[in-house]
Design a protein around this motif. Structure first.
Motif, PDB file in Angstrom:
ATOM      1  N   LYS A 162       8.962  -1.209  -5.534  1.00  0.00           N
ATOM      2  CA  LYS A 162       8.352  -2.329  -4.794  1.00  0.00           C
ATOM      3  C   LYS A 162       7.056  -2.809  -5.437  1.00  0.00           C
ATOM      4  O   LYS A 162       6.452  -3.769  -4.973  1.00  0.00           O
ATOM      5  N   GLY A 163       6.610  -2.098  -6.503  1.00  0.00           N
ATOM      6  CA  GLY A 163       5.437  -2.552  -7.235  1.00  0.00           C
ATOM      7  C   GLY A 163       4.124  -1.896  -6.818  1.00  0.00           C
ATOM      8  O   GLY A 163       3.051  -2.353  -7.202  1.00  0.00           O
ATOM      9  N   TYR A 164       4.202  -0.846  -6.021  1.00  0.00           N
ATOM     10  CA  TYR A 164       2.983  -0.156  -5.591  1.00  0.00           C
ATOM     11  C   TYR A 164       2.307   0.543  -6.778  1.00  0.00           C
ATOM     12  O   TYR A 164       2.982   1.085  -7.646  1.00  0.00           O
ATOM     13  N   SER A 165       0.993   0.549  -6.775  1.00  0.00           N
ATOM     14  CA  SER A 165       0.228   1.292  -7.789  1.00  0.00           C
ATOM     15  C   SER A 165       0.139   2.753  -7.340  1.00  0.00           C
ATOM     16  O   SER A 165       0.439   3.087  -6.187  1.00  0.00           O
ATOM     17  N   ASN A 166      -0.323   3.625  -8.249  1.00  0.00           N
ATOM     18  CA  ASN A 166      -0.478   5.039  -7.904  1.00  0.00           C
ATOM     19  C   ASN A 166      -1.415   5.226  -6.710  1.00  0.00           C
ATOM     20  O   ASN A 166      -1.144   6.020  -5.806  1.00  0.00           O
ATOM     21  N   SER A 167      -2.530   4.506  -6.711  1.00  0.00           N
ATOM     22  CA  SER A 167      -3.485   4.652  -5.609  1.00  0.00           C
ATOM     23  C   SER A 167      -2.890   4.142  -4.291  1.00  0.00           C
ATOM     24  O   SER A 167      -3.132   4.733  -3.235  1.00  0.00           O
ATOM     25  N   GLU A 168      -2.112   3.069  -4.352  1.00  0.00           N
ATOM     26  CA  GLU A 168      -1.458   2.560  -3.137  1.00  0.00           C
ATOM     27  C   GLU A 168      -0.423   3.554  -2.612  1.00  0.00           C
ATOM     28  O   GLU A 168      -0.298   3.753  -1.402  1.00  0.00           O
ATOM     29  N   ILE A 169       0.304   4.192  -3.536  1.00  0.00           N
ATOM     30  CA  ILE A 169       1.290   5.213  -3.145  1.00  0.00           C
ATOM     31  C   ILE A 169       0.562   6.391  -2.500  1.00  0.00           C
ATOM     32  O   ILE A 169       0.972   6.906  -1.453  1.00  0.00           O
ATOM     33  N   SER A 170      -0.548   6.799  -3.111  1.00  0.00           N
ATOM     34  CA  SER A 170      -1.353   7.904  -2.597  1.00  0.00           C
ATOM     35  C   SER A 170      -1.791   7.623  -1.161  1.00  0.00           C
ATOM     36  O   SER A 170      -1.667   8.470  -0.271  1.00  0.00           O
ATOM     37  N   GLU A 171      -2.294   6.415  -0.948  1.00  0.00           N
ATOM     38  CA  GLU A 171      -2.772   6.019   0.379  1.00  0.00           C
ATOM     39  C   GLU A 171      -1.618   5.926   1.379  1.00  0.00           C
ATOM     40  O   GLU A 171      -1.717   6.433   2.490  1.00  0.00           O
ATOM     41  N   LYS A 172      -0.529   5.309   0.955  1.00  0.00           N
ATOM     42  CA  LYS A 172       0.608   5.085   1.861  1.00  0.00           C
ATOM     43  C   LYS A 172       1.234   6.413   2.294  1.00  0.00           C
ATOM     44  O   LYS A 172       1.610   6.583   3.454  1.00  0.00           O
ATOM     45  N   LEU A 173       1.376   7.359   1.346  1.00  0.00           N
ATOM     46  CA  LEU A 173       2.042   8.627   1.662  1.00  0.00           C
ATOM     47  C   LEU A 173       1.056   9.743   2.022  1.00  0.00           C
ATOM     48  O   LEU A 173       1.468  10.871   2.292  1.00  0.00           O
ATOM     49  N   ASP A 174      -0.254   9.404   1.999  1.00  0.00           N
ATOM     50  CA  ASP A 174      -1.303  10.355   2.352  1.00  0.00           C
ATOM     51  C   ASP A 174      -1.228  11.626   1.499  1.00  0.00           C
ATOM     52  O   ASP A 174      -1.200  12.754   2.010  1.00  0.00           O
ATOM     53  N   ILE A 175      -1.143  11.398   0.172  1.00  0.00           N
ATOM     54  CA  ILE A 175      -1.148  12.505  -0.786  1.00  0.00           C
ATOM     55  C   ILE A 175      -2.138  12.151  -1.894  1.00  0.00           C
ATOM     56  O   ILE A 175      -2.493  10.984  -2.073  1.00  0.00           O
TER      57      ILE A 175
END
Length: 200
Positions: A159-172
């Protein structure tokens, strides 16, 4: 663009179209193939059998002169419809369709929209659904090699998420994201986010 030109080598068909399109003010009928090359800035309604083997050339010339084409054939064909749309034809239907259909087709083409008879539209929709199902099946097969967390991350990458966005979204943590991404790339045999587009 409100000029409508009707072209066919079948006089009865031309008369029928003209009769069905009676409420348009500027309708011109032609049955001479040489006249077709002079048309510009018009909606052109024609049947492909009228242009014989010159159809592709005629369509290209007409489109180059800012014409919008509505091709009507006595026996519409799905594969021919595909070819026409790829060439820039705006509408395709049955040469003897009803008054409501032909008027709807002309209006759509006039407004720079695509118009197809329902049977052809249904086939296009079926093909899109089949292709979508095939893609989903392929994606499921690819994702079956991943853990649930890796699947979640792979979907976000897609979906184009960046690493930091993935980190925030999945709380990891970012490091955990990077580790999962490395495992995903290893399992899917891709090098980076650009390469993964061919797989994910």
């Amino acid at each position: 663009m409100n000029k409508i030109v009707l072209f066919s080598d079948d006089i009865a068909l031309l008369q029928r179209w003209e009769k069905l399109l009676y409420h348009y003010n500027n309708v011109k009928c032609i049955d001479d193939i040489e006249e077709i090359y002079k048309i510009a800035d018009s909606v052109v309604v024609l049947n492909s059998c009228a242009c014989k083997k010159e159809c592709d050339y005629i369509f290209e010339r007409l489109i180059a002169k800012n014409n919008k084409l509505l091709v009507l054939d006595k026996v519409p064909d799905f594969h021919y419809a595909q070819r026409l749309l790829l060439k820039g034809v705006k509408g395709y239907g049955n040469a003897i369709m009803s008054v409501s259909y032909i008027n709807s087709a002309v209006e759509a083409v006039m407004n720079n929209m695509i118009w197809l008879i329902p049977d052809i539209t249904t086939q296009f929709v079926k093909n899109i659904i089949e292709q979508s199902n095939q893609l989903a099946e392929n994606e499921n097969q690819i994702f079956s090699h991943l853990t649930h967390k890796e699947q979640d991350i792979a979907i976000l990458i897609k979906k184009g998420y960046s690493n930091s966005e993935i980190s925030e979204k999945l709380d990891i943590s970012i490091n955990t994201v990077k580790t999962h991404i490395k495992h995903i790339y290893d399992k899917l045999h891709v090098k980076d986010r650009l390469d993964r587009k061919s797989v994910v």
